[in-house]
Motif scaffolding. Structure first.
Motif, short mmCIF file in Angstrom:
data_model
loop_
_atom_site.label_atom_id
_atom_site.label_comp_id
_atom_site.label_asym_id
_atom_site.label_seq_id
_atom_site.Cartn_x
_atom_site.Cartn_y
_atom_site.Cartn_z
N ASP A 71 0.84 -1.21 0.00
CA ASP A 71 0.00 0.00 0.00
C ASP A 71 0.87 1.26 0.00
O ASP A 71 2.07 1.22 0.25
CB ASP A 71 -0.94 -0.01 1.21
CG ASP A 71 -0.19 -0.02 2.52
OD1 ASP A 71 -0.58 0.73 3.43
OD2 ASP A 71 0.80 -0.77 2.64
N ASP A 72 0.24 2.39 -0.28
CA ASP A 72 0.96 3.66 -0.41
C ASP A 72 1.65 4.08 0.88
O ASP A 72 2.75 4.63 0.84
CB ASP A 72 0.01 4.77 -0.86
CG ASP A 72 -0.47 4.57 -2.29
OD1 ASP A 72 0.22 3.87 -3.05
OD2 ASP A 72 -1.55 5.11 -2.63
N THR A 73 1.02 3.84 2.01
CA THR A 73 1.60 4.23 3.29
C THR A 73 2.93 3.52 3.52
O THR A 73 3.93 4.16 3.87
CB THR A 73 0.63 3.91 4.45
OG1 THR A 73 -0.61 4.54 4.19
CG2 THR A 73 1.18 4.40 5.77
N THR A 74 2.94 2.23 3.30
CA THR A 74 4.17 1.46 3.50
C THR A 74 5.24 1.91 2.51
O THR A 74 6.41 2.07 2.88
CB THR A 74 3.89 -0.04 3.34
OG1 THR A 74 2.88 -0.42 4.26
CG2 THR A 74 5.14 -0.85 3.59
N ARG A 75 4.85 2.12 1.27
CA ARG A 75 5.83 2.57 0.26
C ARG A 75 6.44 3.91 0.65
O ARG A 75 7.65 4.10 0.52
CB ARG A 75 5.16 2.70 -1.10
CG ARG A 75 5.07 1.38 -1.83
CD ARG A 75 4.55 1.60 -3.20
NE ARG A 75 3.11 1.85 -3.07
CZ ARG A 75 2.23 1.59 -3.99
NH1 ARG A 75 2.59 1.12 -5.15
NH2 ARG A 75 0.95 1.81 -3.79
N MET A 130 11.06 6.99 2.54
CA MET A 130 11.65 8.00 3.43
C MET A 130 12.77 7.42 4.28
O MET A 130 13.77 8.09 4.54
CB MET A 130 10.57 8.61 4.33
CG MET A 130 9.68 9.59 3.62
SD MET A 130 8.58 10.43 4.77
CE MET A 130 7.09 9.48 4.55
N HIS A 131 12.61 6.18 4.71
CA HIS A 131 13.63 5.57 5.57
C HIS A 131 14.91 5.24 4.80
O HIS A 131 16.01 5.49 5.29
CB HIS A 131 13.08 4.31 6.24
CG HIS A 131 14.11 3.58 7.04
ND1 HIS A 131 14.65 4.10 8.19
CD2 HIS A 131 14.69 2.38 6.86
CE1 HIS A 131 15.53 3.25 8.68
NE2 HIS A 131 15.59 2.19 7.89
N ASP A 191 17.76 12.30 1.66
CA ASP A 191 17.01 13.15 2.59
C ASP A 191 17.48 13.01 4.03
O ASP A 191 17.34 13.92 4.83
CB ASP A 191 15.52 12.82 2.53
CG ASP A 191 14.91 13.21 1.21
OD1 ASP A 191 15.47 14.10 0.53
OD2 ASP A 191 13.89 12.62 0.84
N ARG A 192 17.98 11.82 4.41
CA ARG A 192 18.46 11.53 5.76
C ARG A 192 17.41 11.82 6.83
O ARG A 192 17.65 12.55 7.78
CB ARG A 192 19.72 12.33 6.07
CG ARG A 192 20.84 12.10 5.12
CD ARG A 192 21.94 11.36 5.80
NE ARG A 192 23.07 11.21 4.91
CZ ARG A 192 23.69 10.08 4.72
NH1 ARG A 192 23.32 9.02 5.37
NH2 ARG A 192 24.70 10.01 3.90
N LEU A 193 16.24 11.24 6.67
CA LEU A 193 15.16 11.45 7.63
C LEU A 193 15.28 10.47 8.79
O LEU A 193 15.60 9.30 8.60
CB LEU A 193 13.80 11.27 6.96
CG LEU A 193 13.45 12.25 5.86
CD1 LEU A 193 12.12 11.92 5.24
CD2 LEU A 193 13.45 13.67 6.38
N THR A 194 15.00 10.94 9.98
CA THR A 194 14.99 10.08 11.16
C THR A 194 13.60 9.46 11.31
O THR A 194 12.63 9.88 10.67
CB THR A 194 15.33 10.88 12.42
OG1 THR A 194 14.31 11.87 12.62
CG2 THR A 194 16.69 11.55 12.30
N TRP A 195 13.51 8.47 12.21
CA TRP A 195 12.20 7.84 12.45
C TRP A 195 11.20 8.84 13.02
O TRP A 195 10.01 8.77 12.72
CB TRP A 195 12.34 6.65 13.38
CG TRP A 195 12.84 5.43 12.69
CD1 TRP A 195 14.02 4.78 12.90
CD2 TRP A 195 12.17 4.70 11.66
NE1 TRP A 195 14.12 3.70 12.06
CE2 TRP A 195 13.00 3.63 11.29
CE3 TRP A 195 10.96 4.86 11.00
CZ2 TRP A 195 12.65 2.72 10.31
CZ3 TRP A 195 10.62 3.95 10.02
CH2 TRP A 195 11.45 2.90 9.68
#
Length: 137
Positions: free
Chosen positions: A82-86, A91-92, A97-101
């Motif tokens: 699903d889109d949410t998981t993708r 992002m992870h 981008d180096r995004l944190t949790w």
């Protein structure tokens, strides 16, 4: 990196696998022009098919084949989720981008633990698929 699957997903989402495929194709296209036959004539009946030769090189190259397999497997698995998981997985694993949790959870409006569990489920499915294809993970 925790394991090879994490590294593979990071390379996929950061664009490294596509770059490696492009570079490998450029390597296969490159042909040195060393002419040892100086002063002699060319064979008249020699058939030259540069495009066919290049396609054969692409299809027979094991490195290019493995990189494409990895990319296509991840694409196929990604399309089934699903889109949410993708979005969470993108992002992870995208190191540009180096995004944190914490930032991922704020952007997705989910708890950090939920985001991590979505990522782990996706990673496990990729690992299982790649193991089934005998690709090193």
């Amino acid at each position: 990196m925790a394991d090879k699957t994490d590294e593979l997903l990071t390379n996929y989402y950061s664009g490294v696998i596509d770059s490696l495929i492009y570079l490998r194709r450029m390597e296969l296209q490159w042909q040195p022009h060393d002419d040892d036959n100086i002063g002699a004539s060319r064979a008249i009946n020699k058939i030259s098919r540069p495009f066919d030769d290049l396609v054969i090189k692409y299809e027979s190259d094991q490195v290019l084949h493995e990189l494409r397999n990895q990319r296509d497997t991840i694409k196929r698995i990604e399309a089934s989720w699903d889109d949410t998981t993708r979005d969470i997985v993108r992002m992870h694993y995208d190191r540009r981008d180096r995004l944190t949790w914490l930032l991922i959870s704020l952007r997705m409006k989910l708890s950090e633990r939920t985001c991590r569990s979505y990522q782990k489920a996706f990673k496990d499915s990729v690992s299982e698929a790649l193991t089934g294809l005998n690709i090193a993970v």
